[in-house]
Every structure is written in structure tokens, then in C-alpha cells.
Design a protein around this motif. Structure first.
Motif, PDB file in Angstrom:
ATOM      1  N   GLY A 124      -9.942   5.183   7.933  1.00 31.85           N
ATOM      2  CA  GLY A 124     -11.362   5.249   7.584  1.00 31.85           C
ATOM      3  C   GLY A 124     -12.015   6.551   7.974  1.00 31.85           C
ATOM      4  O   GLY A 124     -13.156   6.816   7.600  1.00 31.85           O
ATOM      5  N   THR A 125     -11.306   7.405   8.737  1.00 30.26           N
ATOM      6  CA  THR A 125     -11.832   8.720   9.101  1.00 30.26           C
ATOM      7  C   THR A 125     -11.730   9.636   7.884  1.00 30.26           C
ATOM      8  O   THR A 125     -10.649   9.822   7.333  1.00 30.26           O
ATOM      9  CB  THR A 125     -11.036   9.347  10.259  1.00 30.26           C
ATOM     10  OG1 THR A 125     -11.061   8.458  11.374  1.00 30.26           O
ATOM     11  CG2 THR A 125     -11.603  10.708  10.649  1.00 30.26           C
ATOM     12  N   VAL A 126     -12.852  10.173   7.462  1.00 25.61           N
ATOM     13  CA  VAL A 126     -12.899  11.033   6.277  1.00 25.61           C
ATOM     14  C   VAL A 126     -13.817  12.217   6.564  1.00 25.61           C
ATOM     15  O   VAL A 126     -14.903  12.050   7.122  1.00 25.61           O
ATOM     16  CB  VAL A 126     -13.425  10.255   5.044  1.00 25.61           C
ATOM     17  CG1 VAL A 126     -13.587  11.169   3.840  1.00 25.61           C
ATOM     18  CG2 VAL A 126     -12.501   9.086   4.707  1.00 25.61           C
ATOM     19  N   TRP A 127     -13.352  13.391   6.186  1.00 23.01           N
ATOM     20  CA  TRP A 127     -14.180  14.604   6.244  1.00 23.01           C
ATOM     21  C   TRP A 127     -14.486  15.017   4.815  1.00 23.01           C
ATOM     22  O   TRP A 127     -13.586  15.109   3.981  1.00 23.01           O
ATOM     23  CB  TRP A 127     -13.453  15.738   6.969  1.00 23.01           C
ATOM     24  CG  TRP A 127     -13.514  15.622   8.460  1.00 23.01           C
ATOM     25  CD1 TRP A 127     -12.594  15.027   9.278  1.00 23.01           C
ATOM     26  CD2 TRP A 127     -14.549  16.111   9.307  1.00 23.01           C
ATOM     27  NE1 TRP A 127     -13.001  15.111  10.587  1.00 23.01           N
ATOM     28  CE2 TRP A 127     -14.205  15.771  10.631  1.00 23.01           C
ATOM     29  CE3 TRP A 127     -15.742  16.793   9.078  1.00 23.01           C
ATOM     30  CZ2 TRP A 127     -14.996  16.108  11.719  1.00 23.01           C
ATOM     31  CZ3 TRP A 127     -16.532  17.119  10.167  1.00 23.01           C
ATOM     32  CH2 TRP A 127     -16.168  16.782  11.472  1.00 23.01           C
ATOM     33  N   ILE A 128     -15.755  15.288   4.540  1.00 19.44           N
ATOM     34  CA  ILE A 128     -16.183  15.764   3.224  1.00 19.44           C
ATOM     35  C   ILE A 128     -16.805  17.132   3.420  1.00 19.44           C
ATOM     36  O   ILE A 128     -17.698  17.308   4.256  1.00 19.44           O
ATOM     37  CB  ILE A 128     -17.183  14.788   2.574  1.00 19.44           C
ATOM     38  CG1 ILE A 128     -16.504  13.416   2.398  1.00 19.44           C
ATOM     39  CG2 ILE A 128     -17.677  15.341   1.238  1.00 19.44           C
ATOM     40  CD1 ILE A 128     -17.411  12.327   1.882  1.00 19.44           C
ATOM     41  N   GLY A 146     -13.003  -1.043   6.006  1.00 20.69           N
ATOM     42  CA  GLY A 146     -12.398  -1.734   4.884  1.00 20.69           C
ATOM     43  C   GLY A 146     -10.980  -1.282   4.603  1.00 20.69           C
ATOM     44  O   GLY A 146     -10.393  -0.495   5.347  1.00 20.69           O
ATOM     45  N   ASP A 147     -10.441  -1.810   3.507  1.00 21.68           N
ATOM     46  CA  ASP A 147      -9.077  -1.475   3.110  1.00 21.68           C
ATOM     47  C   ASP A 147      -9.058  -0.126   2.396  1.00 21.68           C
ATOM     48  O   ASP A 147     -10.091   0.538   2.263  1.00 21.68           O
ATOM     49  CB  ASP A 147      -8.476  -2.593   2.243  1.00 21.68           C
ATOM     50  CG  ASP A 147      -9.213  -2.791   0.920  1.00 21.68           C
ATOM     51  OD1 ASP A 147     -10.098  -1.972   0.560  1.00 21.68           O
ATOM     52  OD2 ASP A 147      -8.896  -3.772   0.221  1.00 21.68           O
ATOM     53  N   ARG A 148      -7.886   0.264   1.941  1.00 22.95           N
ATOM     54  CA  ARG A 148      -7.682   1.554   1.288  1.00 22.95           C
ATOM     55  C   ARG A 148      -8.668   1.772   0.131  1.00 22.95           C
ATOM     56  O   ARG A 148      -9.301   2.816   0.019  1.00 22.95           O
ATOM     57  CB  ARG A 148      -6.240   1.644   0.792  1.00 22.95           C
ATOM     58  CG  ARG A 148      -5.879   2.947   0.125  1.00 22.95           C
ATOM     59  CD  ARG A 148      -4.396   2.967  -0.277  1.00 22.95           C
ATOM     60  NE  ARG A 148      -4.030   4.256  -0.831  1.00 22.95           N
ATOM     61  CZ  ARG A 148      -3.739   5.330  -0.126  1.00 22.95           C
ATOM     62  NH1 ARG A 148      -3.776   5.288   1.198  1.00 22.95           N
ATOM     63  NH2 ARG A 148      -3.421   6.468  -0.713  1.00 22.95           N
ATOM     64  N   SER A 149      -8.793   0.766  -0.712  1.00 18.04           N
ATOM     65  CA  SER A 149      -9.688   0.872  -1.861  1.00 18.04           C
ATOM     66  C   SER A 149     -11.138   1.069  -1.411  1.00 18.04           C
ATOM     67  O   SER A 149     -11.869   1.895  -1.967  1.00 18.04           O
ATOM     68  CB  SER A 149      -9.555  -0.377  -2.735  1.00 18.04           C
ATOM     69  OG  SER A 149     -10.399  -0.277  -3.852  1.00 18.04           O
ATOM     70  N   ALA A 150     -11.559   0.327  -0.392  1.00 19.38           N
ATOM     71  CA  ALA A 150     -12.929   0.440   0.112  1.00 19.38           C
ATOM     72  C   ALA A 150     -13.188   1.812   0.726  1.00 19.38           C
ATOM     73  O   ALA A 150     -14.256   2.400   0.515  1.00 19.38           O
ATOM     74  CB  ALA A 150     -13.204  -0.659   1.137  1.00 19.38           C
ATOM     75  N   VAL A 151     -12.227   2.332   1.476  1.00 20.80           N
ATOM     76  CA  VAL A 151     -12.383   3.663   2.080  1.00 20.80           C
ATOM     77  C   VAL A 151     -12.500   4.725   0.995  1.00 20.80           C
ATOM     78  O   VAL A 151     -13.373   5.604   1.063  1.00 20.80           O
ATOM     79  CB  VAL A 151     -11.217   3.975   3.052  1.00 20.80           C
ATOM     80  CG1 VAL A 151     -11.217   5.440   3.477  1.00 20.80           C
ATOM     81  CG2 VAL A 151     -11.291   3.071   4.277  1.00 20.80           C
ATOM     82  N   ARG A 152     -11.669   4.637  -0.015  1.00 19.96           N
ATOM     83  CA  ARG A 152     -11.725   5.623  -1.100  1.00 19.96           C
ATOM     84  C   ARG A 152     -13.039   5.531  -1.868  1.00 19.96           C
ATOM     85  O   ARG A 152     -13.652   6.550  -2.192  1.00 19.96           O
ATOM     86  CB  ARG A 152     -10.517   5.451  -2.014  1.00 19.96           C
ATOM     87  CG  ARG A 152      -9.234   5.939  -1.345  1.00 19.96           C
ATOM     88  CD  ARG A 152      -7.949   5.467  -1.990  1.00 19.96           C
ATOM     89  NE  ARG A 152      -7.844   5.586  -3.412  1.00 19.96           N
ATOM     90  CZ  ARG A 152      -6.987   6.378  -4.068  1.00 19.96           C
ATOM     91  NH1 ARG A 152      -6.156   7.144  -3.379  1.00 19.96           N
ATOM     92  NH2 ARG A 152      -6.938   6.388  -5.366  1.00 19.96           N
ATOM     93  N   LYS A 153     -13.491   4.324  -2.144  1.00 21.15           N
ATOM     94  CA  LYS A 153     -14.748   4.141  -2.869  1.00 21.15           C
ATOM     95  C   LYS A 153     -15.921   4.709  -2.079  1.00 21.15           C
ATOM     96  O   LYS A 153     -16.782   5.409  -2.618  1.00 21.15           O
ATOM     97  CB  LYS A 153     -14.959   2.657  -3.161  1.00 21.15           C
ATOM     98  CG  LYS A 153     -16.163   2.364  -4.004  1.00 21.15           C
ATOM     99  CD  LYS A 153     -16.230   0.875  -4.324  1.00 21.15           C
ATOM    100  CE  LYS A 153     -17.456   0.561  -5.135  1.00 21.15           C
ATOM    101  NZ  LYS A 153     -17.525  -0.865  -5.472  1.00 21.15           N
ATOM    102  N   GLN A 154     -15.961   4.428  -0.774  1.00 24.16           N
ATOM    103  CA  GLN A 154     -17.025   4.961   0.074  1.00 24.16           C
ATOM    104  C   GLN A 154     -16.951   6.489   0.158  1.00 24.16           C
ATOM    105  O   GLN A 154     -17.989   7.162   0.229  1.00 24.16           O
ATOM    106  CB  GLN A 154     -16.946   4.347   1.474  1.00 24.16           C
ATOM    107  CG  GLN A 154     -17.281   2.861   1.500  1.00 24.16           C
ATOM    108  CD  GLN A 154     -16.927   2.231   2.833  1.00 24.16           C
ATOM    109  OE1 GLN A 154     -17.724   2.288   3.756  1.00 24.16           O
ATOM    110  NE2 GLN A 154     -15.738   1.659   2.940  1.00 24.16           N
ATOM    111  N   SER A 155     -15.744   7.031   0.138  1.00 24.32           N
ATOM    112  CA  SER A 155     -15.561   8.488   0.168  1.00 24.32           C
ATOM    113  C   SER A 155     -16.110   9.126  -1.099  1.00 24.32           C
ATOM    114  O   SER A 155     -16.769  10.171  -1.040  1.00 24.32           O
ATOM    115  CB  SER A 155     -14.074   8.833   0.310  1.00 24.32           C
ATOM    116  OG  SER A 155     -13.557   8.335   1.520  1.00 24.32           O
TER     117      SER A 155
END
Length: 176
Positions: A124-128, A146-155
Motif C-alpha cells: 500500500g506504500t505508493v509514491w507519486i 486494501g488488496d492489489r486492485s484497491a491499491v492500484r485504483k487509489q494510486s
């Protein structure tokens, strides 16, 4: 495995439309540099008819080698900080800006999961990162649930919102 179409919900499409409209108003073009989102930001933008007037290109740089080869991210920066870090997100955005005829570039690097996380950089750690012509690149850290899909969607949503916020800063009254 989730289908990519599940990511492109109305909220993301509305946000992508607002980004495209703001780019048109600002008379600028956009590039993306994506790792954990695998091109989904570019996919959201290009799912909209007329996006070719704004969207120039998307770099999918999933591996560290791709980040170095395609975006010019110095290997020593990746080695010293890890691919999921502020310096790498900034360098990815700057590299996209330098390699495309655009005025703004957004980058995403993160740990989407379910594996790959650590105590320092959990899933869930993401740098933009964001780079804009004539300005210093910057990056923000996010911690998504959340899961992989949720993390990507939030990103995707956070990246599009960062672009929109940046473009709105230059509009009279702050409205794009």
C-alpha cells in the motif's frame, strides 16, 4: 485475477475527464511514467474520446532496469533508496518530462501487493511524482489500504488528482 475494466469506474473516468479538460485549458500535454499501476493511468485517460489532444505517451517501467533505460533514473538512486521512494518517483516524473514533448508528467511507484512489502514500506506504500515544465519536481507518499486492485485504483485516483491540483494552481481563482 481482476479485469482491468473493473478499475475504470465512473469516479475515475470523471477525474480523468477533468484532467484532460484542465490540460486543454492550460494548453499543455501530459505523459505518464508508471510502475505499480502498469499503464492504467494512461489507460484511464485514453479511454476518453479526444484524449489524443492532451495525452502524448505513457512509460510503463515496471522493472528497475526499465526505470533507468527508459526514464534515465540513475541506478545508484534506486539502489540507495529503493524503487519505491521519493527520489525515484521524482526522477521518474522528471525523466518522462525530459523524454516527451509535454508540459506535465506524473509518475507512480509503489507496493501494490499482495507480496513485496516490508516493515519500512508495507503493501500500500505508493509514491507519486509530478514534474512540470519550469518547476521543480516533487513527490508525495501515500499509504493505501486494501488488496492489489484497491491499491492500484487509489494510486490512479491520487495521481490524477495531483495533476488536476497542479493545473488548477495556475488558473485564476484556482478553478480549472
Amino acid at each position: 485475477m481482476s479485469h482491468p475494466g473493473e478499475v475504470l469506474d465512473k469516479g475515475l473516468m470523471d477525474l480523468a475527464t477533468a484532467v484532460l479538460d484542465s490540460c486543454v485549458a492550460a494548453r499543455t500535454h501530459l505523459a505518464t511514467a508508471e510502475s505499480c499501476t502498469g499503464g492504467l493511468i494512461a489507460g484511464c485517460l485514453t479511454a476518453i474520446a479526444g484524449s489524443s489532444s492532451v495525452m502524448d505517451r505513457g512509460f510503463v517501467t515496471y522493472s528497475n532496469e526499465a526505470k533507468t533505460q527508459m526514464l534515465g533514473v540513475p541506478a545508484d538512486i534506486i539502489e540507495a533508496n529503493g524503487a519505491v521512494s521519493e527520489p525515484v518517483a521524482k526522477a521518474m516524473a522528471s525523466g518522462a518530462l525530459e523524454r516527451a514533448p509535454v508540459g506535465i508528467a506524473v509518475s507512480v511507484t509503489g507496493v501494490a501487493g499482495p507480496g513485496g512489502g516490508s516493515e519500512e514500506k508495507p503493501v500500500g506504500t505508493v509514491w507519486i511524482g509530478l514534474a512540470r515544465e519550469g518547476k521543480e519536481a516533487y513527490a508525495r507518499r501515500f499509504n493505501f489500504d486494501g488488496d492489489r486492485s484497491a491499491v492500484r485504483k487509489q494510486s490512479i485516483a491520487a495521481a490524477l488528482q495531483m495533476v488536476l491540483d497542479e493545473l488548477r494552481r495556475d488558473r485564476p481563482g484556482g478553478v480549472a
